[in-house]
Design an enzyme around this catalytic site. Structure first.
Site, mmCIF file in Angstrom:
data_model
loop_
_atom_site.group_PDB
_atom_site.id
_atom_site.type_symbol
_atom_site.label_atom_id
_atom_site.label_comp_id
_atom_site.label_asym_id
_atom_site.label_seq_id
_atom_site.Cartn_x
_atom_site.Cartn_y
_atom_site.Cartn_z
ATOM 1 N N ASP A 173 -58.075 28.915 95.917
ATOM 2 C CA ASP A 173 -57.548 27.414 95.757
ATOM 3 C C ASP A 173 -58.797 26.680 95.212
ATOM 4 O O ASP A 173 -59.414 25.991 95.926
ATOM 5 C CB ASP A 173 -56.832 26.632 97.008
ATOM 6 N N LYS A 201 -55.057 35.561 97.290
ATOM 7 C CA LYS A 201 -53.877 34.817 96.994
ATOM 8 C C LYS A 201 -54.215 33.754 95.674
ATOM 9 O O LYS A 201 -55.075 33.157 95.848
ATOM 10 C CB LYS A 201 -53.407 33.902 97.964
ATOM 11 N N ASP A 239 -48.850 33.568 94.206
ATOM 12 C CA ASP A 239 -48.101 32.485 94.967
ATOM 13 C C ASP A 239 -47.438 31.542 93.864
ATOM 14 O O ASP A 239 -48.064 30.402 93.793
ATOM 15 C CB ASP A 239 -49.015 31.584 95.911
ATOM 16 N N MET A 240 -46.708 31.991 93.316
ATOM 17 C CA MET A 240 -45.860 31.201 92.135
ATOM 18 C C MET A 240 -44.660 30.447 92.679
ATOM 19 O O MET A 240 -44.111 29.398 91.756
ATOM 20 C CB MET A 240 -45.445 31.890 90.833
ATOM 21 N N LYS A 241 -44.219 30.702 93.989
ATOM 22 C CA LYS A 241 -42.925 29.903 94.564
ATOM 23 C C LYS A 241 -41.923 29.638 93.168
ATOM 24 O O LYS A 241 -41.661 28.614 93.168
ATOM 25 C CB LYS A 241 -43.207 28.569 95.117
ATOM 26 N N LEU A 242 -41.603 30.752 92.839
ATOM 27 C CA LEU A 242 -40.599 30.646 91.752
ATOM 28 C C LEU A 242 -39.084 30.012 92.258
ATOM 29 O O LEU A 242 -38.698 30.459 93.243
ATOM 30 C CB LEU A 242 -40.179 32.089 91.032
ATOM 31 N N LEU A 243 -38.353 29.283 91.395
ATOM 32 C CA LEU A 243 -37.202 28.941 91.581
ATOM 33 C C LEU A 243 -36.474 28.587 90.318
ATOM 34 O O LEU A 243 -37.033 27.587 89.634
ATOM 35 C CB LEU A 243 -37.019 27.729 92.568
ATOM 36 N N ASP A 244 -35.420 29.232 89.952
ATOM 37 C CA ASP A 244 -34.752 28.664 88.332
ATOM 38 C C ASP A 244 -33.660 29.823 88.352
ATOM 39 O O ASP A 244 -33.264 30.310 89.392
ATOM 40 C CB ASP A 244 -35.802 29.393 87.383
ATOM 41 N N ILE A 245 -32.993 29.429 87.228
ATOM 42 C CA ILE A 245 -31.700 30.125 87.314
ATOM 43 C C ILE A 245 -31.879 31.627 87.360
ATOM 44 O O ILE A 245 -33.010 32.149 86.848
ATOM 45 C CB ILE A 245 -30.735 29.939 85.708
ATOM 46 N N THR A 272 -33.698 33.786 84.354
ATOM 47 C CA THR A 272 -34.984 33.313 84.078
ATOM 48 C C THR A 272 -36.011 33.854 85.364
ATOM 49 O O THR A 272 -36.980 34.276 84.989
ATOM 50 C CB THR A 272 -35.166 31.635 84.114
ATOM 51 N N THR A 328 -45.329 24.817 104.829
ATOM 52 C CA THR A 328 -45.884 24.236 106.226
ATOM 53 C C THR A 328 -46.694 22.857 106.188
ATOM 54 O O THR A 328 -47.017 22.450 107.332
ATOM 55 C CB THR A 328 -47.218 25.415 106.731
ATOM 56 N N ARG A 380 -55.628 27.556 111.048
ATOM 57 C CA ARG A 380 -56.777 26.962 111.375
ATOM 58 C C ARG A 380 -57.558 27.209 112.371
ATOM 59 O O ARG A 380 -56.920 27.178 113.526
ATOM 60 C CB ARG A 380 -56.531 25.245 111.450
ATOM 61 N N GLN A 393 -51.884 20.126 106.108
ATOM 62 C CA GLN A 393 -51.073 21.129 106.914
ATOM 63 C C GLN A 393 -50.716 20.314 108.238
ATOM 64 O O GLN A 393 -51.513 19.843 108.987
ATOM 65 C CB GLN A 393 -51.850 22.365 107.236
ATOM 66 N N ARG A 406 -58.482 26.586 102.487
ATOM 67 C CA ARG A 406 -59.921 25.705 102.843
ATOM 68 C C ARG A 406 -60.829 26.266 103.962
ATOM 69 O O ARG A 406 -62.016 26.060 103.705
ATOM 70 C CB ARG A 406 -59.647 24.354 102.928
HETATM 71 O O1 C5P Z 1 -56.194 25.600 102.509
HETATM 72 P P1 C5P Z 1 -55.169 26.295 103.370
HETATM 73 O O2 C5P Z 1 -55.486 27.301 104.342
HETATM 74 O O3 C5P Z 1 -54.127 25.063 103.877
HETATM 75 O O4 C5P Z 1 -54.196 26.977 102.263
HETATM 76 C C1 C5P Z 1 -52.995 27.554 102.388
HETATM 77 C C2 C5P Z 1 -52.549 28.198 101.276
HETATM 78 O O5 C5P Z 1 -51.392 28.645 101.503
HETATM 79 C C3 C5P Z 1 -52.476 27.031 99.920
HETATM 80 O O6 C5P Z 1 -52.707 28.101 98.943
HETATM 81 C C4 C5P Z 1 -50.867 26.824 99.927
HETATM 82 O O7 C5P Z 1 -50.362 26.709 98.623
HETATM 83 C C5 C5P Z 1 -50.317 28.206 100.627
HETATM 84 N N1 C5P Z 1 -48.873 27.838 101.291
HETATM 85 C C6 C5P Z 1 -48.871 27.063 102.252
HETATM 86 N N2 C5P Z 1 -47.627 26.918 102.924
HETATM 87 C C7 C5P Z 1 -46.542 27.621 102.570
HETATM 88 C C8 C5P Z 1 -46.782 28.593 101.394
HETATM 89 C C9 C5P Z 1 -48.031 28.701 100.892
HETATM 90 O O8 C5P Z 1 -49.596 26.382 102.846
HETATM 91 N N3 C5P Z 1 -45.291 27.756 103.033
#
Ligand code: C5P
Length: 249
Positions: free
Chosen positions: A32, A54, A81-87, A90, A136, A197, A206, A227
């Site tokens: 990220d 990722k 991690d594209m978290k897709l959602l569409d018809i 697509t 999350t 964490r 989070q 992070r």
């Molecule tokens: O920096 P951190 O450890 O919080 O990053 C978590 C990663 O996981 C981020 O890229 C976030 O987009 C992803 N993610 C998430 N919760 C989800 C799905 C993906 O935090 N349910």
């Protein structure tokens, strides 16, 4: 074969669920960062310690998709991690092209029709399709504000069941839900948990977090960490400390 507490028909063709062999295969570092240059630097910093990355929205829109192809063709595992959602159509056409990229994992929001379309499009490939249950960063109030009448935990379990029956390869949920999700999806599906964490570290946005050891003990197959590693002064040491904590669990 995945199992469920309830007597529901199982999908005949489950999307490929990855079976991680070592702790290293189970740690996914979220790239990220805003630029390709910074992503390349992070991968260099973590060389030999981390083998799974990722790529999400931020990097995808800054050259990250070509970088994903490059990493994958060099033998590094990539979670898109594209978290897709569409018809349905697509989603299916998008997944067909993502299969060609050679990445290992792809996320979709856990909506039954989108999941079924994606599973059909990825059939026969190596791609592990992951269902994002409830982000999350969302707590009970956030879920209510989004219009759902379930609390986050109930929604996660309901969507996990739907993902199982759609034939998905895994679930993305918080580590706090991992053991309950594991009971629903059985031993073979991936249970991928962000919101990790190490004790004493900053939670950022989070809300439903766990330590690396707790997440492993809860039944996570893979931990996603952004992070706490990318923002560390010594990334290698931060990643190694997390791997050690995972192994100790
Ligand atoms: O920096 P951190 O450890 O919080 O990053 C978590 C990663 O996981 C981020 O890229 C976030 O987009 C992803 N993610 C998430 N919760 C989800 C799905 C993906 O935090 N349910």
């Amino acid at each position: 074969m995945p199992h469920t507490d309830r007597n529901l028909a199982l999908p005949l063709d489950q999307s490929r669920a990855l079976s991680p062999a070592t702790m290293r295969d189970r740690l996914i570092v979220g790239l990220d960062v805003p630029t390709l240059k910074q992503a390349e630097q992070a991968v260099r910093d973590l060389e030999g310690v981390v083998s799974f990355y990722k790529i999400g929205y931020q990097l995808a829109f800054a050259g990250g998709l070509d970088f994903a192809r490059e990493l994958a063709s060099g033998g590094t595992s990539v979670f898109l991690d594209m978290k897709l959602l569409d018809i349905d159509n697509t989603v299916a056409k998008g997944v067909e092209n993502i299969v060609r990229m050679g990445v290992s994992m792809l996320t979709l929001h856990a909506y039954p029709k989108a999941m079924k379309a994606a599973v059909a499009a990825a059939r026969g490939s190596e791609l592990c399709l992951l269902a994002v249950t409830v982000l999350t960063s969302m707590d009970e109030q956030d879920v209510i504000d989004a219009g759902y009448e379930y609390d986050p935990h109930t929604l996660v379990l309901r969507r996990s069941e739907q993902a199982l029956h759609a034939g998905m390869g895994g679930i993305v949920c918080s580590a706090g839900e991992a053991s309950a999700v594991r009971r629903i999806v059985g031993p073979d599906m991936a249970v991928v948990t962000p919101g990790i964490r190490p004790a004493g570290s900053d939670h950022g946005d989070q809300k439903r977090v766990m330590t690396p050891a707790e997440a492993i003990r809860a039944g996570s197959s893979h931990l996603v960490v952004g992070r706490p590693i990318i923002g560390a002064a010594d990334r290698r040491a931060a990643a190694q400390a997390i791997l050690d904590e995972m192994a100790s669990a």
